[in-house]
Design an enzyme around this catalytic site. Structure first.
Site, PDB file in Angstrom:
ATOM      1  N   ASP A   4      83.164  78.834  63.759  1.00  0.00           N
ATOM      2  CA  ASP A   4      83.980  77.677  64.119  1.00  0.00           C
ATOM      3  C   ASP A   4      84.204  77.570  65.626  1.00  0.00           C
ATOM      4  O   ASP A   4      84.868  76.647  66.097  1.00  0.00           O
ATOM      5  CB  ASP A   4      85.328  77.716  63.384  1.00  0.00           C
ATOM      6  N   GLY A   5      83.669  78.546  66.390  1.00  0.00           N
ATOM      7  CA  GLY A   5      83.770  78.460  67.844  1.00  0.00           C
ATOM      8  C   GLY A   5      85.128  78.819  68.408  1.00  0.00           C
ATOM      9  O   GLY A   5      85.364  78.642  69.605  1.00  0.00           O
ATOM     10  N   ARG A  62      88.340  81.203  82.279  1.00  0.00           N
ATOM     11  CA  ARG A  62      87.608  82.151  83.126  1.00  0.00           C
ATOM     12  C   ARG A  62      87.080  81.449  84.367  1.00  0.00           C
ATOM     13  O   ARG A  62      86.718  80.264  84.328  1.00  0.00           O
ATOM     14  CB  ARG A  62      86.447  82.774  82.348  1.00  0.00           C
ATOM     15  N   ASP A 139      70.815  82.833  77.955  1.00  0.00           N
ATOM     16  CA  ASP A 139      71.960  81.952  78.193  1.00  0.00           C
ATOM     17  C   ASP A 139      73.201  82.733  78.583  1.00  0.00           C
ATOM     18  O   ASP A 139      74.216  82.142  78.940  1.00  0.00           O
ATOM     19  CB  ASP A 139      72.240  81.113  76.942  1.00  0.00           C
ATOM     20  N   ASP A 149      80.349  85.684  79.858  1.00  0.00           N
ATOM     21  CA  ASP A 149      80.335  85.573  78.398  1.00  0.00           C
ATOM     22  C   ASP A 149      80.692  86.876  77.701  1.00  0.00           C
ATOM     23  O   ASP A 149      79.902  87.462  76.969  1.00  0.00           O
ATOM     24  CB  ASP A 149      78.978  85.053  77.913  1.00  0.00           C
TER      25      ASP A 149
END
Length: 252
Positions: A4-5, A62, A139, A149
């Site tokens: 769901d991110g 961030r 990525d 990330d």
């Protein structure tokens, strides 16, 4: 993967603390500016045992000098948008690589050489503190060679080259002992993306630069571990000692 991110509070706190720790360890990284708790509830199986529980969601803001990644150029090359790729690359060089003159016909080659060298340096720094990124795809690799990330990362409690912090990495592709090799793979993808912008001579030189990645990584890795061990000067037995101690650590 039906995700769901969303992030939960516990992982967001962990991400905040890790990026700050990496910064003060002297490792290039993005940093956390704020952490905001969400009013939304998120359902998570924290221990992957089928026991889903409701948790508080959160958002981490961030900061970094740039969020451009190898994938940023790779996707443009893949779709054949070479004019846009050239414009983006010139912008990145002008903004973040001031030592490379914009009127230099070899500027893309110099850019690639810098990224290769700095990526080798970054991964050697990761290894020097036992940090495993967890998802080292193109990525998630910064063109400025900073740590970005923070997701399923982890630090080794004890030396184990097969350490994997990502529970979804069933093939152990991103195990800590493979990070340097994955760095080489990602840089080869960067070169593939740059090839349409290079002439035949520059392509040949770029391949030579890429072939030198392993040596650059090994030299930096050795420097860092010699510093940790307090080894001064040059001794032909230093590399043997480092390898021996890592092997001993594996057996403990």
């Amino acid at each position: 993967r039906n995700g769901d991110g969303r992030a939960v509070l516990r992982s967001s706190v962990r991400e905040f603390l890790c990026s700050e720790a990496m910064h003060y360890l002297g490792i290039p990284t993005s940093r956390a500016a704020s952490l905001v708790v969400s009013d939304d509830d998120v359902w998570r199986d924290q221990f992957y045992n089928g026991n889903f529980q409701k948790e508080r969601g959160a958002i981490v803001l961030r900061l970094a000098k740039s969020w451009f990644r190898i994938g940023s150029l790779e996707i443009l090359a893949h779709s054949g948008e070479l004019d846009l790729q050239r414009r983006l690359l010139d912008f990145i060089i002008q903004e973040h690589f001031p030592s490379i003159p914009m009127n230099d016909s070899n500027r893309y080659l110099e850019f690639f050489s810098t990224v290769v060298s700095e990526t080798a340096n970054l991964i050697a720094l990761w290894m020097s503190v036992g940090f495993a990124h967890g998802v080292c795809n193109t990525d998630n690799f910064s063109l400025l060679s900073i740590t970005i990330d923070y997701g399923p990362f982890g630090f080794m409690d004890s030396y184990d080259p097969n350490f994997v912090p990502n529970t979804s990495d069933d093939e152990r592709r991103y195990k800590i002992g493979n990070q340097a090799n994955v760095g080489l793979f990602n840089l080869s993808k960067l070169l593939q993306a740059l090839k349409p912008l290079l002439d035949p001579r520059q392509k040949q030189l770029a391949f030579q630069i890429l072939e030198g990645y392993g040596e650059r990584y090994y030299i930096r890795f050795t420097e860092l571990f010699k510093t940790k061990l307090g080894l001064l000067g040059e001794n032909e037995d230093d590399n043997y000692l480092i390898a021996f101690l890592l092997k001993v650590s594996l057996l403990i």
